[in-house]
Structures are given as structure tokens and as C-alpha cells.
Design an enzyme around this catalytic site. Sequence first.
Site, PDB file in Angstrom:
ATOM      1  N   GLU A   1      -8.366   4.743   8.628  1.00 41.15           N
ATOM      2  CA  GLU A   1      -8.028   3.354   8.295  1.00 41.15           C
ATOM      3  C   GLU A   1      -6.513   3.297   8.271  1.00 41.15           C
ATOM      4  OE1 GLU A   1      -9.740   0.407   8.302  1.00 41.15           O
ATOM      5  OE2 GLU A   1     -11.073   1.270   6.799  1.00 41.15           O
TER       6      GLU A   1
ATOM      7  N   LYS B   1      -7.592  13.428  -2.390  1.00 37.32           N
ATOM      8  CA  LYS B   1      -6.165  13.532  -2.720  1.00 37.32           C
ATOM      9  C   LYS B   1      -5.561  12.134  -2.845  1.00 37.32           C
ATOM     10  CE  LYS B   1      -2.338  13.696  -0.358  1.00 37.32           C
ATOM     11  NZ  LYS B   1      -1.339  12.996  -1.185  1.00 37.32           N
TER      12      LYS B   1
ATOM     13  N   GLY C   1      -2.374   9.491  10.728  1.00 31.53           N
ATOM     14  CA  GLY C   1      -3.729   9.420  11.273  1.00 31.53           C
ATOM     15  C   GLY C   1      -3.851  10.186  12.579  1.00 31.53           C
TER      16      GLY C   1
ATOM     17  N   CYS D   1      -2.264  -2.927   4.552  1.00 33.19           N
ATOM     18  CA  CYS D   1      -2.371  -2.601   5.967  1.00 33.19           C
ATOM     19  C   CYS D   1      -2.843  -3.799   6.787  1.00 33.19           C
ATOM     20  CB  CYS D   1      -3.298  -1.409   6.179  1.00 33.19           C
ATOM     21  SG  CYS D   1      -4.867  -1.593   5.339  1.00 33.19           S
TER      22      CYS D   1
ATOM     23  N   GLU E   1       5.183  -1.962  11.666  1.00 36.36           N
ATOM     24  CA  GLU E   1       4.643  -2.344  10.362  1.00 36.36           C
ATOM     25  C   GLU E   1       5.732  -2.151   9.304  1.00 36.36           C
ATOM     26  OE1 GLU E   1       1.517   0.185   8.782  1.00 36.36           O
ATOM     27  OE2 GLU E   1       0.440  -1.599   8.097  1.00 36.36           O
TER      28      GLU E   1
ATOM     29  N   GLY F   1      -4.062   5.413   5.604  1.00 34.18           N
ATOM     30  CA  GLY F   1      -2.617   5.589   5.517  1.00 34.18           C
ATOM     31  C   GLY F   1      -1.959   5.192   6.821  1.00 34.18           C
ATOM     32  N   SER F   2      -0.864   5.860   7.124  1.00 28.58           N
ATOM     33  CA  SER F   2      -0.088   5.445   8.289  1.00 28.58           C
ATOM     34  C   SER F   2      -0.734   5.916   9.590  1.00 28.58           C
ATOM     35  CB  SER F   2       1.330   5.997   8.196  1.00 28.58           C
ATOM     36  OG  SER F   2       1.310   7.385   8.466  1.00 28.58           O
ATOM     37  N   THR F   3      -0.435   5.198  10.657  1.00 27.87           N
ATOM     38  CA  THR F   3      -0.969   5.560  11.969  1.00 27.87           C
ATOM     39  C   THR F   3      -0.419   6.912  12.417  1.00 27.87           C
ATOM     40  OG1 THR F   3      -1.456   3.307  12.658  1.00 27.87           O
ATOM     41  CG2 THR F   3      -0.949   4.877  14.402  1.00 27.87           C
TER      42      THR F   3
END
Lengths: 296, 478, 319
Positions: free
Chosen positions: B258, B184, B241, B292, B389, B236-238
Amino acid sequence: MSEQTRLSVFKTYKLYVGGKFPRSESGRVYEVTDSKGNWLANAPLSSRKDARDAVVAARKAQGGWAGATAYLRGQILYRVAEMLEGRRDQFVREVADAEGLSKSKAAAQVDAAIDRWVWYAGWTDKIAQVVGGANPVAGPFFNLSTPEPTGVVTVIAPQESSFLGLVSVIAPVIATGNTAVVIASEKAPLPALSLGEVLATSDLPGGVVNILSGKASEMGPHLAAHLDVNAIDLTGADADLARDLEIAAAENLKRVLRPRTEDFAESPGTDRMTAFLETKTVWHPTGSLGASGSSY
Amino acid sequence: MTSPFEYAPAPESRAVVDIAPSYGLFIDGEFTDAADGKVFKTVSPSTEEVLSEIAQAGEADVDRAVKAARRAFEKWSALPGSERAKYLFRIARIIQERSRELAVLETLDNGKPIKETRDADLPLVAAHFFYYAGWADKLDHAGFGADPRPLGVAGQVIPWNFPLLMLAWKIAPALATGNTVVLKPAETTPLSALFFADVCRQAGLPKGVVNILPGYGDTGAALVAHPDVNKVAFTGSTAVGKRIARTVAGTDKKLTLELGGKGANIVFDDAPIDQAVEGIVNGIFFNQGQVCCAGSRLLVQESIQDELLDSLKRRLSTLRLGDPLDKNTDIGAINSEEQLSRITSLVEQGEAEGAERWTAACDLPEAGYWFAPTLFTNVTQAHTIARDEVFGPVLSVLTFRTPDEAVAKANNSQYGLSAGIWTEKGSRILAVANKLRAGVVWANTFNKFDPTSPFGGYKESGFGREGGRHGLEAYLDV
Amino acid sequence: MPTTASAAAAFADVTASESTLRRFLHGLPGVDAVGLEARAASLGTRSIKTTAKAYAIDLAISMIDLTTLEGADTPGKVRALAAKAVHPDPTDRTTPTTAAVCVYPDMVATAKAALAGSDVKVASVATAFPAGRAALPVKLADTADAIAAGADEIDMVIDRGAFLAGRYLEVFEQIAAVKAECGDRARLKVIFETGELSTYDNIRRASWLGMMAGADFIKTSTGKVAVNATPANTLLMLEAVRDFRAQTGVQIGVKPAGGIRNTKEAIKFLVLVNETAGADWLDSHWFRFGASSLLNDLLMQRQKMATGHYSGPDYVTVD
């Protein structure tokens, strides 16, 4: 002289935290029995506060242990094997009682456990060469990947294999420089608590291994959600607990080793070590010797 | 200071890419509408022009794609590695051939400068496929035992900051090891993944081996939760995740993540100062800081702070912001309105918390999403902009006095993805690199990538490595 | 405006002794070769088109020190070169003149006479060019000869042997002595022969050494060794003059010489100037190209921009 049977001296089993042998701060104990239900000892029923103290001890010890030379870590792990060899009979007895094994079968477990320390002792200064190395990047750079310990690892030790299984999950964690907070087999914690006594006399710095007896279901959730724990080995958790702990572990993205079918008598591979290693990759320019134009 | 040497516009030609008015989902080798007929628009962030209308995958489409991937898995995983390798080599070559087209496409859909898509993204994409192509028939020798097996169907969710490069990082190792893929792409940058579907078609890749499902977060959530997915890979974002980690808890799905970062770029007083300035600029303004592993925290030794900041500001004033298709553009558009508002609000928070803002003087185009290169001084570890971030062209400048303090501050973060060290003293590089809790450490350089070099984070920056021999492990049953 | 003399005074402490000078030069920030070359390469990807290109071509022509430094140089050769410098493109009188003609000292008088009435300067190499291996009195006499013959600019070479042996003060004093000989009569360009200094750290040190000793220009090379001007070593010297002006207020020129043969390369150097030292240096007073064949390529490109079709070597003059 009268014929009188000597009354033996019982051992008070205590936790092993930060190199010391405390009782549970809760003051609680629980009965440990052999496989036939005979009373063996009272073991500390550790609380979440004991777990918290163990994390503090493990964190405090981690930098120094990771910073020790791999050679020294190998020497110390080998020393553990030496110390165990000397107390072999004690562990054979405790394992036989704990797991309902014959003397000879228990002895085989203990021997295998001692040999496991030797196996991992040899790995400390080899694993970096096996899983790290230089990367041939397409540019004027030196590029090196090396494994580093993840940090503080919570280990839920196997419930059945009270000693060989226990050693098989602790040794790979600490061989590479991690420190461990171990929840021993709930029903058979005595070999684990005795192992603490061996570790304390093996030059292993206090706090590198911390051993708690009690319920994984009680302490596990706190350790799994603890933000100063970096990884969790769920080997001794049942499926429901393992799922719950894995969910809790996502709070700070702990590295999770899920439970799996495992025969501890078999020769281990390296995956229990690599499960708790991070790969660090360092780049540095190389370039040419002189100002001849362009390295590109 | 205006120069008499103003560079005239030098736009890359848009004619090399032909974007269709609409695209379907790519399932089982065919483009198809979403089961519920939903579509969404993708816009060019530099102009807000609608580029195309894209089918939006729902749960039924996810199921269809996973089934297709499952069917394809049997044959694909049974192919000799040497045959799989040749498919990947073909893909690599076709990407090289079409690299100008794909670079322009990526610039249009993402907003990043053509200079970057042309010189960084696309060459790395092709290199990544080349690299993993070579592994496909050598897995026995990769150090994971004899005959390591693939996992099955990989569900992969990628971000918008390097759309095609992140696709390559995901798909190349997955296919080399014998897995099949449902991927995706991000909702703001679906086009290059759909063009990649055409690359697969040209390469003759068997149907169902690669399936592309454009959509939003809910599409990704459905994909990672699908019971017949064996492997989940997410960049993507934490926050997302963590959600994914909870979703796969208690399953057999192998997971690699990641995630975010707040990289410290540490400059010592004996640094090669001009190169350090370049490294700082590259570290935070490459791809508008939407990286990132960006060096978003500059840790400068207090004794050279003034000198370094003067140089840095002078250098930032030469950055050229504008049309991403112009070959001389250094700073392109922010990827979306949503991202722009997030950057804006964090910057406002930085000002509100008392940090001192400096923004390079440059005209922002009227249309599109833009943010001028910005740095904050008087920042401490307690400031939000030093901890969160930003994912934008915003640098926080902090100072330190000793190497110990530098390391302590660098490591004082929930993240642990990247770090930089600038010093001419070799032993200090090694000592500091050793103490930094970060997966990638750039010493006297920054933001370098290579398919042979493992990339990934410590702590909440995620786990698993992409690239190199290490990158195979995520897709093998080991 | 501060002068090179005032700059020299500002560094009196530094240049007081061999040890203070050494400490200063060795205390300059190091140079990472890969990073420097990457920056130079990245500026080389700038795309200079249409009006910007036309501007850059004329600017580059006006910055050329049209050079002949052969043992076989004759008055005829020098006169032809001078004519070319004044009228680079005889078919287009809007073409700018070059900045200077650069010759050996014994050809200065010939060049001066040939250039009479034009703005084109006469530059002369001196100080036992190209090796620089002669005693200081010989170097000074060489310089004096050139100036007496009418040289507007002196391109001296440093003693690379002394530099590489670490005798920085000796190099400094030689440059200062040549500078004194030049006085107000000639601008001094100091050639480092960067290819022989070999490392970027040395080039940075030499740049500061030359600027502190009174150089009006710092120049890469003689054109007589394997490695001459490169984008990276020129970038490094542009950083040095930029930093020197920031510190002292004194502006110093830069001259890459040797190896720059075509328009594309020349424009890359102008981009380096524009984005490193800045627009103040985009003038023949502050930036020069030491070149010969470059001029004809610039002229062919200039014709292409004027006519819309590609030119050929038969349409520019060969001298």
C-alpha cells in the site's frame, strides 16, 4: 498421368503482433524440431525490439478491448473456439509433433484447449459479479467495488504444454479486458504461432494478443522492466529466470504471477483472472430525500 | 479578520493516558529489551517533548519474534474460527472502551489533531476489528473455496500517518484468517502499537500471536527478509515498496503493498461548489496532508477557477492550526523534523520552478514541526509538486478544459491510488470514474473510509486490497 | 453602503421575466445533502469554553426574537413576554435584552406599549402567517396593519405553493410588494418554511429569490411545521448571504427559527455564523434566533457561569 508424389507446401511461421504477421525485425530464425529431433520449421527468433513493438500494439489495443462490452468479449472468445474447432486437425498434428504425443492424446489436448476458450468466454460477463459488489459502509454513501483489467500483461507461456497450457494462460488474461504479449514455448512455438492465425480470424481486435517466439531469457528481462507493462505471468520461466524477472518487475511494481506446479488438464478456477484484475471502489453520497436535518 | 468570538483553548485532558518512561519489544506475550540493548526516543512532534524511550529491535529480535509467531501459529490456526472471532471481538470492545486514552496517546505521538484521532482514527480502528472478527468463522463462504488456509507468519510494516489504524488494517484480517503476526510500527510513532500489545494482554490473546517490534527501516528490512515469514504486508513509500518487492522475489512469500499516491481531485463547473470546497480541504489538509490517498492535485475546470480559488482561500483562512490536543484544532503538527524538511524542500522547489505559492496566514508555534496550509497555482503537469508525493499540507492547482483532458491529466501519474470527482451530473460521474486509473474514487465526497470497503492502488501505488471481503485474500493460501 | 434596493437593480435582468428568473435560480450550484450536513455536523463539534462561552451566551440572548405565536395569545401574555425581553434575568441586570419580541399583528400595539423606553424591537409576523394562503391585497393589508401598530420588523411567509409549482416570479413579486409596503419603516424578514420546500436546492433558490426581492433577513421557518431550523439549512442560508454580499456588497441577515431549545445548540449556530458568513454577522442586527424556550436555558447557563454551580428551572422566570 504419371504417378508422382505431390510436393507439399511448407508454412512460413510468423509472429502475430498488432493483428499482423511480421517476421522478426532482427531477421533471425531458429530451428524447431519435433520430440525426436526432426526439423519441423524455422521460427522467428524474436528480439527485444519485437517485444517492444508488441508492447506498443498491446497498449494501443488495451483501451478499446477493456471498453468493449463484456458480452462482446465473450462472443469473441467463443468465436475463437469455433475457429479452432474448424482447424482441429491442424492443431492435433502440431501438438502431436511438438509434444511427442500420440494422435489421440494430442487430440485430447486440443479439445481441452477449445473447451477452455468456451469456459472463459462464459466468464467475461460474470466475473465482475463474483469478485465485485456493493459494500455496506456505515454512512450515507453508496459504495461499489468493481474489477478492472490491470492493463498490458506479459505472459511467459508454459514450456511443456505448448497448446493447452498456452490457451490456459492467454484466455484468462484477455477475458477480463487485458491485452497480452505472449512469449511462446521456446522449443515448441508452432501451435502458438498458428493460434495467432486463428485469433486473427476470430474478430479479436489486433493487438489484444501478441505472440512472440524465441527465448524468454532474451526478451523477458526487457518486458519485465518495461514501464508500460503492468503485469507479468512467469508460468513458463524456470526458477532462476523467474526470480530475476520478478526483481526487474519491481521497477514499476508489476503484478507478478509466480510459476507454480499446475496441471492444465484440470478445471481452472478464477485465480488466473483475478491475478490481473484491479479492484476499483467508488463512493457517492446518498443521504435523505429531503432537507430533514441530518443523514448522520 | 479577527472575530470577537475567539474560541478559548479547549484542550483534551492528557491525564487519561499514562505513558511509561520506557517500553520494551513485545515478543511472545512479554515486554523485553532488545538483544543488543539498543533504544531510541519517541518525541511529541507538536512540542518536541520526549515521550518515552523505546527498545529498538535488531536482527536477533526479529528472529526471536518470528520464532514465537511460528510456535503460536500451530495452535492459533487450529482454533475454530468462532473462537478466533471472539478474541477479535474482545479486542474491538477493549479499543472502544479505551478509545479516549488511545486517541490522546496517538495525538501526542503523531501530532495530529485530537478531533481526528477521536472522530476518525479510533472509531475506524474498533470498526475494523469488529468487521474482521465476524469473518473468522465464515471463511468458507468468502468466495475463496471451501476451507481456505492461513499462510503462517505475517511480517507487517506500517507507517506513521495513521499508526493505530494501519495496525488494525494489518492485524485484524491476519488474525481473523488464522495467521500470526510480527508487526513493526514506524520509528516516530511506536506508542499506540505498544499500547495495543496491552490490549492483546487484556483480551487474553495467546502468547506469540501478536508480536510488536519497534525500530527503524533496518528492522523492517530484516523482518521482510526473514526466511520463516510467509506473508509480507507493507504500507509506506513507493521506494521502500519496490525494495521489498525485490527482497521477496523468487520466494513463496505473499506480498501486498500500500504505497504512495498523487490523487487528482477533479472539480467540474457544475459541481456542488460549497461541498467541493469542503472536499478539497478535507482531501489535502486532513491529517496535515500526510495521507497516501490525499487529493494533492486539484484539477479545476478553467471556467470556474477564480471563483473556486477565492472560496478555497477564504475557507483555508478559517482553519485553526495549533495544539493538537485542543478540540478546536483543525491542523496539527507535521510528524517529524525529517518530514517537515522534505515538505519544505518540495515547496521551495515548487517556487523555484515558477509555481505561484499562497499560504494561509497563521502563526506557527515556536516548538515542534509545523507547516501552514499552502496551495500552488499556475502549476502544470511538468512541475515537481504536481508529480511527486509531498505528503504534507500542500495543494497543487491545475486546470482543464474538457472531461477528456481532466481524465488524461488525472491518469498522467506513476501512481493510482485515489481520485475525486465533483459534478452534479450523474452520467459524468460514472463515465469519469470508469476512466480513472485509481483504486478508490470518491465522487462528491473525499477521504471516506470504511472496514467493508476495499482500499488499495493501481500502478505504483501498490497491489492488494485492504478492507472488505477483498482484504481476506492477502492472508489466505488462495 | 449598498442597499437592498441597489441589489435589486443589479438583478433587474434576472428578475425581468419568469423564464430569466427560472434560468438563474436553476443555474445556482447544486447542494450535496450529505456534504452539507457533514460540514454542519463537523462545525457542531467545536468546543466552546470559558470566556468564549460567556461571550456566546450573551450574544445569543441579544439575538433572540422572543416569540409567542399562539391562537391563545392575550395582552397579558404579550406584556409578560415583553417584560422578559427587557429584563431576561431579573436577578442579574447585566443580562442583555433580547433583540425583539415577535407577535401576531393584532398584538403589536400591546407589545409596543410594553416595550416603550427599551431598545427591544417589535417584530410581527404578517402575510397570512403561517400558511401564507391569502390574496396579495390581504397580505399587504396584514403588513400595513402591523406597521401602523408600530412594528419595527415584519416576518412574512412566502407562498410555498407558488414556489413549488415553479411560479418563482409570483413569489418574487409578492416579496417585492411587501417590501414596498415596509419601505423605510420596517425591516423585512422573509420566511421560506424550509421544511416545506423540502430540498436544499430549493432552499438555496429561495434564499436568492428572497434576497433579490429585497429581504433584509432570510428566515428558515415558522415554527409551525415538523422540520424547522436545522444546522444544515441555516448553514446553507449563511452561504447564500455570504455569496450575495460578495457579489453585490449588500449584507442580508439570517434568522433560524423553531427547534433551537438549548444553549449548546445555539452556540453551534453561532459557530456556523462565525465560520461561514464571518464575524460581520455576529450581531443582532444580522443574526437572530426565533425562539422562546431557548432563552431560559441560556439564562440558566449564564447563571452557572457566574456562580459555578448548575441552575434550575425555578431560578428563571416562566412566562
